[in-house]
Design a protein around this motif. Structure first.
Motif: not given
Length: 168
Positions: A15, A18, A48, A52, A90, A93
């Motif tokens: 994570y 991002f 990503l 998502s 980020r 997303l």
């Protein structure tokens, strides 16, 4: 989960990719072992997309997450192309998830929103954004037989306004 270790290797939380600094660090590591810039960008784009889809899979009730994410990606790409910007991963997303869930909300609730945006109080940039957005969403509205409410466009504007200021 972040891992504390005494090993002489780089561990990157997926994570964190991002975040700009971590993304650049990963890109640097991959470039140093012979990967191309294009391959690095593709890896981050695919991560990503994967995250998502996984993020919305449990939240969608009727839509196929694979399909709606592609539609969301197209919308975000239109904004990036028009404003000649690249949103950070980020934000992408966030936008992919918001747009996907928004489309489903519009399908499930065909009623008009009472949250009318006062167009007279808008700046010229906001009016231009609404005009652009109405065009961008036309294919989605036809595909899903929905009408994107002004309130939803306002939410998208709030998410990206700092990235598009003075770009047009």
């Amino acid at each position: 989960t972040d891992i504390n270790h005494d090993l002489d290797i780089e561990i990157i939380n997926v994570y964190s990719i991002f975040d700009k600094n971590t993304s650049l660090k990963l890109q640097s590591i991959l470039l140093s072992i012979g990967e191309s810039y294009e391959a690095c960008k593709l890896l981050i784009d695919r991560l990503l997309q994967f995250l998502s889809i996984e993020g919305i899979r449990g939240r969608l009730q009727i839509l196929n997450p694979n399909i709606v994410i592609e539609d969301s990606q197209d919308i975000v790409t239109h904004y990036e192309n028009f404003y000649d910007v690249k949103f950070n991963p980020r934000l992408k997303l966030n936008l992919y998830m918001h747009l996907s869930l928004m489309i489903e909300r519009m399908i499930m609730n065909h009623t008009s929103s009472d949250n009318l945006i006062k167009k007279m109080a808008m700046t010229s940039q906001e009016r231009d954004f609404f005009t652009l957005s109405n065009g961008i969403f036309k294919p989605i509205e036809k595909k899903f037989n929905i009408e994107i409410q002004p309130y939803e466009i306002e939410l998208i504007y709030q998410l990206i306004k700092d990235f598009i200021k003075n770009k047009n």
